[in-house]
Design an enzyme around this catalytic site. Sequence first.
Site, PDB file in Angstrom:
ATOM      1  N   ASP A  81      -3.306   0.326   3.907  1.00 41.50           N
ATOM      2  CA  ASP A  81      -2.857   1.258   4.891  1.00 41.50           C
ATOM      3  C   ASP A  81      -2.295   0.652   6.294  1.00 41.50           C
ATOM      4  OD1 ASP A  81      -2.934   3.717   6.465  1.00 41.50           O
ATOM      5  OD2 ASP A  81      -5.216   3.499   6.920  1.00 41.50           O
ATOM      6  N   GLY A  82      -1.622   1.245   7.126  1.00 45.91           N
ATOM      7  CA  GLY A  82      -0.965   0.721   8.080  1.00 45.91           C
ATOM      8  C   GLY A  82       0.676   0.356   8.224  1.00 45.91           C
ATOM      9  N   HIS A 139       7.072   0.561   4.799  1.00 44.56           N
ATOM     10  CA  HIS A 139       6.704   0.592   3.190  1.00 44.56           C
ATOM     11  C   HIS A 139       7.349  -0.436   2.480  1.00 44.56           C
ATOM     12  CE1 HIS A 139       4.474   4.194   4.139  1.00 44.56           C
ATOM     13  NE2 HIS A 139       5.559   5.044   4.331  1.00 44.56           N
ATOM     14  N   SER A 188      -1.376   9.279  -2.495  1.00 41.55           N
ATOM     15  CA  SER A 188      -2.324  10.218  -2.626  1.00 41.55           C
ATOM     16  C   SER A 188      -1.762  11.584  -2.874  1.00 41.55           C
ATOM     17  CB  SER A 188      -3.264  10.115  -1.539  1.00 41.55           C
ATOM     18  OG  SER A 188      -2.760  11.079  -0.550  1.00 41.55           O
ATOM     19  N   TRP A 221       1.993  14.165  -0.370  1.00 42.13           N
ATOM     20  CA  TRP A 221       3.099  14.948  -0.391  1.00 42.13           C
ATOM     21  C   TRP A 221       3.447  15.770   0.911  1.00 42.13           C
ATOM     22  CZ3 TRP A 221       5.882  14.099  -4.713  1.00 42.13           C
ATOM     23  CH2 TRP A 221       5.075  13.838  -5.767  1.00 42.13           C
ATOM     24  N   ARG A 253       3.826  14.472   3.453  1.00 43.63           N
ATOM     25  CA  ARG A 253       4.799  13.953   4.498  1.00 43.63           C
ATOM     26  C   ARG A 253       5.974  14.391   4.540  1.00 43.63           C
ATOM     27  NH1 ARG A 253       2.598   7.538   4.920  1.00 43.63           N
ATOM     28  NH2 ARG A 253       0.163   8.169   5.076  1.00 43.63           N
ATOM     29  N   LEU A 285      -5.051  -9.602 -15.823  1.00 46.41           N
ATOM     30  CA  LEU A 285      -5.147  -8.666 -14.970  1.00 46.41           C
ATOM     31  C   LEU A 285      -4.859  -7.240 -15.533  1.00 46.41           C
ATOM     32  CD1 LEU A 285      -6.142  -8.241 -11.686  1.00 46.41           C
ATOM     33  CD2 LEU A 285      -3.443  -8.146 -11.337  1.00 46.41           C
ATOM     34  N   ARG A 315     -10.082  -2.105   2.762  1.00 45.81           N
ATOM     35  CA  ARG A 315      -9.011  -1.075   3.589  1.00 45.81           C
ATOM     36  C   ARG A 315      -8.395  -1.799   4.771  1.00 45.81           C
ATOM     37  NH1 ARG A 315      -8.794   4.991   4.481  1.00 45.81           N
ATOM     38  NH2 ARG A 315      -7.128   5.319   5.610  1.00 45.81           N
ATOM     39  N   ARG A 322     -12.449   5.006   6.827  1.00 43.15           N
ATOM     40  CA  ARG A 322     -12.578   6.045   6.093  1.00 43.15           C
ATOM     41  C   ARG A 322     -12.284   5.560   4.480  1.00 43.15           C
ATOM     42  NH1 ARG A 322      -9.555   8.325  10.065  1.00 43.15           N
ATOM     43  NH2 ARG A 322      -7.451   7.474   8.894  1.00 43.15           N
TER      44      ARG A 322
HETATM   45  C1  FPP Z   1      -0.287   3.873   3.871  1.00 41.35           C
HETATM   46  O1  FPP Z   1       0.577   3.533   5.113  1.00 41.35           O
HETATM   47  C2  FPP Z   1       0.596   3.618   2.896  1.00 41.35           C
HETATM   48  C3  FPP Z   1       1.250   4.290   1.909  1.00 41.35           C
HETATM   49  C4  FPP Z   1       0.911   5.795   1.983  1.00 41.35           C
HETATM   50  C5  FPP Z   1       1.668   3.866   0.954  1.00 41.35           C
HETATM   51  C6  FPP Z   1       1.611   2.628   0.130  1.00 41.35           C
HETATM   52  C7  FPP Z   1       2.800   2.074  -0.476  1.00 41.35           C
HETATM   53  C8  FPP Z   1       3.490   0.932  -0.522  1.00 41.35           C
HETATM   54  C9  FPP Z   1       2.626  -0.196   0.268  1.00 41.35           C
HETATM   55  C10 FPP Z   1       4.629   0.564  -1.383  1.00 41.35           C
HETATM   56  C11 FPP Z   1       4.432   0.738  -2.856  1.00 41.35           C
HETATM   57  C12 FPP Z   1       3.471   0.071  -3.430  1.00 41.35           C
HETATM   58  C13 FPP Z   1       3.560  -0.121  -4.836  1.00 41.35           C
HETATM   59  C14 FPP Z   1       2.057  -0.817  -5.367  1.00 41.35           C
HETATM   60  C15 FPP Z   1       4.535   0.451  -5.617  1.00 41.35           C
HETATM   61  P1  FPP Z   1       0.685   4.851   6.117  1.00 41.35           P
HETATM   62  O2  FPP Z   1       2.235   5.081   5.954  1.00 41.35           O
HETATM   63  O3  FPP Z   1      -0.344   5.834   6.106  1.00 41.35           O
HETATM   64  O4  FPP Z   1       0.374   3.851   7.684  1.00 41.35           O
HETATM   65  P2  FPP Z   1       0.041   4.496   8.976  1.00 41.35           P
HETATM   66  O5  FPP Z   1      -1.483   4.981   8.756  1.00 41.35           O
HETATM   67  O6  FPP Z   1       0.194   3.333  10.053  1.00 41.35           O
HETATM   68  O7  FPP Z   1       1.025   5.607   9.334  1.00 41.35           O
END
Ligand code: FPP
Length: 263
Positions: free
Chosen positions: A36-37, A53, A81, A85, A87, A147, A204, A210
């Site tokens: 997250d983040g 991302h 998740s 969708w 977003r 792994l 997390r 959460r």
């Molecule tokens: C949450 O950050 C992150 C995601 C919803 C996407 C995670 C995806 C990646 C790290 C790239 C793909 C990874 C793989 C393994 C293929 P957020 O956008 O919710 O951040 P925020 O809470 O700061 O807005």
Amino acid sequence: MIKRRLKKAGNEFSKKELRAMIDSQNLPRHIAVIMDGNGRWAKKRMLPRVAGHRIGLESAIKIVRVASNLGVQVLTLYAFSAENWRRPPEEVGELMKLLVEYLRRELLDMQKNNVRFQAIGRISGLPGWVQEEIRWSTDQTKDNTGLLLNVALNYGSRLEIIDAVKGIVSDAQDNKIDIDNLDEETFSDYLYTKDVPDPDMLIRTSGEMRISNFLLWQLAYSELFIVPTLWPDFREKELLQAVIEYQKRERRFGTIGKIAQSK
Ligand code: FPP
């Protein structure tokens, strides 16, 4: 010398020092991560969310390598998740592209490092071109014994539980299982994570307190690590520090634990 000591007090150990602090006999078998983040990381730099991302993908690549080198058996990454969708479509499209980029870029490395790839979630709900890439990587790495990299995609834990219940009802109707004998172990066999040990630790990033509909059943006894670091900044050192913290915890699984027993 003083400077050096001050530095250590700030927990600024080098990667080498951190690696040496890890007890290889007490590794978590399964690490689950809510990455997250990314959005906040980008916002801080006045960049579009997708830039977060993109750098987040580099963190994922790094963390897979570190977990694999450490000897962790399973790493589960929450990449998309069932709620994601909602977003903006451009962001969703970019996340799908990043996933495919990840699989194409990392396949050789997964083979070299004996990593087995698997996706969990309602995979049939993903675009066909993404499903194809997932099938290819899963098939190509299926005999690897190192792994297990589980990537959660179009994943929701409540959906997973509903899918499990549907599977159980269907097998009960076909007399394949006896509902009276349904126990936790049998129930687990109907989850997407069947054959995988429950996570020993959940990390997390970005400080949110959460679970966000992630592995609700499987996290029952996991140790939780909520770290303030934003996912794009979460790299080897941060993972090693979390594992070291994990090794200091006393896992009790509902018992009174060693300390209380000795009193
Ligand atoms: C949450 O950050 C992150 C995601 C919803 C996407 C995670 C995806 C990646 C790290 C790239 C793909 C990874 C793989 C393994 C293929 P957020 O956008 O919710 O951040 P925020 O809470 O700061 O807005």
